[in-house]
Design a protein around this motif. Structure first.
Motif, PDB file in Angstrom:
ATOM      1  N   ALA A   1       0.834  -1.199   0.000  1.00 51.24           N
ATOM      2  CA  ALA A   1       0.000   0.000   0.000  1.00 51.24           C
ATOM      3  C   ALA A   1       0.868   1.248   0.000  1.00 51.24           C
ATOM      4  CB  ALA A   1      -0.919  -0.003   1.213  1.00 51.24           C
ATOM      5  N   LEU A   2       0.521   2.188  -0.853  1.00 51.05           N
ATOM      6  CA  LEU A   2       1.233   3.459  -0.910  1.00 51.05           C
ATOM      7  C   LEU A   2       0.688   4.395   0.168  1.00 51.05           C
ATOM      8  CD1 LEU A   2       1.265   4.058  -4.764  1.00 51.05           C
ATOM      9  CD2 LEU A   2       3.181   3.405  -3.327  1.00 51.05           C
ATOM     10  N   PRO A   3       1.518   5.354   0.592  1.00 52.67           N
ATOM     11  CA  PRO A   3       1.002   6.334   1.542  1.00 52.67           C
ATOM     12  C   PRO A   3      -0.070   7.192   0.878  1.00 52.67           C
ATOM     13  CG  PRO A   3       3.293   6.809   0.945  1.00 52.67           C
ATOM     14  CD  PRO A   3       2.917   5.544   0.268  1.00 52.67           C
ATOM     15  N   PRO A   4      -0.854   7.898   1.669  1.00 47.30           N
ATOM     16  CA  PRO A   4      -1.886   8.772   1.089  1.00 47.30           C
ATOM     17  C   PRO A   4      -1.265   9.806   0.133  1.00 47.30           C
ATOM     18  CG  PRO A   4      -2.177   8.569   3.460  1.00 47.30           C
ATOM     19  CD  PRO A   4      -0.884   7.902   3.122  1.00 47.30           C
ATOM     20  N   GLN A   5      -2.056  10.246  -0.825  1.00 46.09           N
ATOM     21  CA  GLN A   5      -1.587  11.173  -1.858  1.00 46.09           C
ATOM     22  C   GLN A   5      -1.011  12.457  -1.259  1.00 46.09           C
ATOM     23  OE1 GLN A   5      -1.060  10.590  -4.856  1.00 46.09           O
ATOM     24  NE2 GLN A   5      -1.234  12.419  -6.088  1.00 46.09           N
ATOM     25  N   ARG A   6      -1.647  12.988  -0.224  1.00 51.64           N
ATOM     26  CA  ARG A   6      -1.158  14.233   0.390  1.00 51.64           C
ATOM     27  C   ARG A   6       0.243  14.038   0.972  1.00 51.64           C
ATOM     28  NH1 ARG A   6      -5.346  18.016   0.681  1.00 51.64           N
ATOM     29  NH2 ARG A   6      -4.192  19.448   2.012  1.00 51.64           N
TER      30      ARG A   6
ATOM     31  N   GLN B   1       2.735  13.978  -1.941  1.00 55.52           N
ATOM     32  CA  GLN B   1       2.965  15.322  -2.464  1.00 55.52           C
ATOM     33  C   GLN B   1       3.775  16.164  -1.474  1.00 55.52           C
ATOM     34  OE1 GLN B   1      -1.207  16.184  -3.358  1.00 55.52           O
ATOM     35  NE2 GLN B   1      -0.646  16.399  -5.517  1.00 55.52           N
ATOM     36  N   ARG B   2       3.504  15.998  -0.196  1.00 55.31           N
ATOM     37  CA  ARG B   2       4.246  16.746   0.825  1.00 55.31           C
ATOM     38  C   ARG B   2       5.721  16.350   0.806  1.00 55.31           C
ATOM     39  NH1 ARG B   2       1.522  15.304   5.329  1.00 55.31           N
ATOM     40  NH2 ARG B   2      -0.182  16.624   4.665  1.00 55.31           N
ATOM     41  N   ALA B   3       6.012  15.073   0.627  1.00 48.61           N
ATOM     42  CA  ALA B   3       7.408  14.624   0.567  1.00 48.61           C
ATOM     43  C   ALA B   3       8.122  15.213  -0.653  1.00 48.61           C
ATOM     44  CB  ALA B   3       7.469  13.098   0.544  1.00 48.61           C
ATOM     45  N   MET B   4       7.436  15.260  -1.784  1.00 52.35           N
ATOM     46  CA  MET B   4       8.042  15.855  -2.985  1.00 52.35           C
ATOM     47  C   MET B   4       8.251  17.354  -2.793  1.00 52.35           C
ATOM     48  SD  MET B   4       6.354  14.115  -6.261  1.00 52.35           S
ATOM     49  CE  MET B   4       7.374  12.982  -7.147  1.00 52.35           C
ATOM     50  N   SER B   5       7.314  18.024  -2.154  1.00 53.58           N
ATOM     51  CA  SER B   5       7.470  19.450  -1.883  1.00 53.58           C
ATOM     52  C   SER B   5       8.655  19.706  -0.960  1.00 53.58           C
ATOM     53  CB  SER B   5       6.188  20.013  -1.256  1.00 53.58           C
ATOM     54  OG  SER B   5       5.130  19.960  -2.180  1.00 53.58           O
TER      55      SER B   5
ATOM     56  N   ALA C   1      14.874  22.133  -8.487  1.00 50.49           N
ATOM     57  CA  ALA C   1      13.856  22.585  -7.526  1.00 50.49           C
ATOM     58  C   ALA C   1      12.531  22.845  -8.236  1.00 50.49           C
ATOM     59  CB  ALA C   1      14.332  23.842  -6.798  1.00 50.49           C
ATOM     60  N   ARG C   2      12.584  23.502  -9.398  1.00 46.23           N
ATOM     61  CA  ARG C   2      11.347  23.748 -10.158  1.00 46.23           C
ATOM     62  C   ARG C   2      10.719  22.433 -10.615  1.00 46.23           C
ATOM     63  NH1 ARG C   2      14.415  27.926 -12.350  1.00 46.23           N
ATOM     64  NH2 ARG C   2      14.859  26.716 -14.222  1.00 46.23           N
ATOM     65  N   ALA C   3      11.552  21.500 -11.069  1.00 46.27           N
ATOM     66  CA  ALA C   3      11.036  20.204 -11.519  1.00 46.27           C
ATOM     67  C   ALA C   3      10.394  19.433 -10.368  1.00 46.27           C
ATOM     68  CB  ALA C   3      12.155  19.378 -12.157  1.00 46.27           C
ATOM     69  N   ALA C   4      11.020  19.467  -9.198  1.00 48.41           N
ATOM     70  CA  ALA C   4      10.458  18.771  -8.027  1.00 48.41           C
ATOM     71  C   ALA C   4       9.134  19.410  -7.610  1.00 48.41           C
ATOM     72  CB  ALA C   4      11.459  18.791  -6.870  1.00 48.41           C
ATOM     73  N   ARG C   5       9.054  20.736  -7.668  1.00 48.71           N
ATOM     74  CA  ARG C   5       7.802  21.420  -7.324  1.00 48.71           C
ATOM     75  C   ARG C   5       6.703  21.045  -8.316  1.00 48.71           C
ATOM     76  NH1 ARG C   5       5.489  22.343  -3.327  1.00 48.71           N
ATOM     77  NH2 ARG C   5       3.582  21.963  -4.380  1.00 48.71           N
ATOM     78  N   ASP C   6       7.050  21.047  -9.609  1.00 47.20           N
ATOM     79  CA  ASP C   6       6.092  20.672 -10.646  1.00 47.20           C
ATOM     80  C   ASP C   6       5.662  19.214 -10.475  1.00 47.20           C
ATOM     81  OD1 ASP C   6       4.593  21.163 -13.114  1.00 47.20           O
ATOM     82  OD2 ASP C   6       6.051  19.766 -14.011  1.00 47.20           O
ATOM     83  N   ALA C   7       6.616  18.352 -10.149  1.00 45.32           N
ATOM     84  CA  ALA C   7       6.290  16.937  -9.941  1.00 45.32           C
ATOM     85  C   ALA C   7       5.323  16.769  -8.774  1.00 45.32           C
ATOM     86  CB  ALA C   7       7.565  16.123  -9.702  1.00 45.32           C
ATOM     87  N   ALA C   8       5.545  17.536  -7.704  1.00 46.47           N
ATOM     88  CA  ALA C   8       4.640  17.457  -6.547  1.00 46.47           C
ATOM     89  C   ALA C   8       3.237  17.931  -6.927  1.00 46.47           C
ATOM     90  CB  ALA C   8       5.185  18.290  -5.391  1.00 46.47           C
ATOM     91  N   ASP C   9       3.169  18.988  -7.730  1.00 51.49           N
ATOM     92  CA  ASP C   9       1.869  19.538  -8.121  1.00 51.49           C
ATOM     93  C   ASP C   9       1.107  18.638  -9.088  1.00 51.49           C
ATOM     94  OD1 ASP C   9       2.330  21.743  -6.547  1.00 51.49           O
ATOM     95  OD2 ASP C   9       2.987  23.022  -8.208  1.00 51.49           O
ATOM     96  N   THR C  10       1.832  17.868  -9.877  1.00 46.23           N
ATOM     97  CA  THR C  10       1.193  17.060 -10.922  1.00 46.23           C
ATOM     98  C   THR C  10       1.253  15.564 -10.643  1.00 46.23           C
ATOM     99  OG1 THR C  10       3.243  16.982 -12.225  1.00 46.23           O
ATOM    100  CG2 THR C  10       1.702  18.796 -12.690  1.00 46.23           C
ATOM    101  N   LEU C  11       1.651  15.185  -9.445  1.00 47.76           N
ATOM    102  CA  LEU C  11       1.770  13.768  -9.108  1.00 47.76           C
ATOM    103  C   LEU C  11       0.421  13.068  -9.306  1.00 47.76           C
ATOM    104  CD1 LEU C  11       3.533  11.470  -7.881  1.00 47.76           C
ATOM    105  CD2 LEU C  11       2.670  12.180  -5.649  1.00 47.76           C
ATOM    106  N   PRO C  12       0.374  12.085 -10.203  1.00 43.20           N
ATOM    107  CA  PRO C  12      -0.913  11.411 -10.418  1.00 43.20           C
ATOM    108  C   PRO C  12      -1.286  10.534  -9.228  1.00 43.20           C
ATOM    109  CG  PRO C  12       0.798  10.390 -11.755  1.00 43.20           C
ATOM    110  CD  PRO C  12       1.423  11.561 -11.064  1.00 43.20           C
TER     111      PRO C  12
END
Length: 174
Positions: A18-23, A26-30, A94-105
């Motif tokens: 099981a994966l952790p919750p989506q939030r 995203q918080r880890a990527m941020s 840093a920009r790529a990681a922020r974008d990845a966090a925002d668009t994480l499916p």
């Protein structure tokens, strides 16, 4: 039986996957994005000599120099060569990681071990051309109970339910 045992070795790992919750994801990527931004700011905040010294050590660690030690001349060269590229790289990362966090499916729904086991039983019965019934007391139900027992999963009372789900949702049969 050996085919069921093969599935049984895999099912406990599936149950734990099981994966952790989506939030949280995203918080880890941020957090990564923020750490990269802090690294960029910290690097830019160093005086030129200290930045050169740091970059020379990074250059040496990355295999750019086989020298045993870092000297001042190498530090100055490293600062001139690496500084613009490294700061730009960290900013872009840093920009790529922020974008990845925002668009994480959203992750694909996790397949329950019971459903995967029922699909495995259905697939085995089809492969061996065995008659398949979806009730609680048939041969398929006993095979699923045996498979789940081999996995060490607790007793499943409603194996018929999982067999029906496997028939209704046969995608990705093992």
């Amino acid at each position: 039986m050996s085919e069921l045992e093969g599935y049984a070795r895999f099912l406990p790992d599936l149950a734990k996957s099981a994966l952790p919750p989506q939030r949280e994801r995203q918080r880890a990527m941020s957090t990564v994005a923020l750490a990269l931004r802090h690294a960029t700011d910290s690097l830019a905040g160093l005086d030129e000599a200290a930045r050169g010294w740091l970059l020379a050590h990074i250059y040496q660690e990355l295999g750019g120099s086989k020298a045993e030690s870092v000297n001042a001349a190498r530090a100055q060269i490293a600062a001139q060569i690496l500084q613009p590229d490294l700061i730009d790289l960290l900013n872009r990362a840093a920009r790529a990681a922020r974008d990845a966090a925002d668009t994480l499916p959203e992750p694909a729904p996790r397949i329950r071990a019971e459903l995967y086991g029922a699909r495995a039983v259905l697939g085995l019965f089809a492969a061996h051309e065995l008659p398949f019934s979806q009730g609680e007391n048939g041969f398929a139900a006993e095979a699923l109970r045996a498979l789940l027992a081999l996995c060490g999963l607790p007793d499943v009372d409603r194996v018929g339910y999982w067999l029906r789900q496997a028939i209704d949702n046969p995608a990705n049969l093992p």
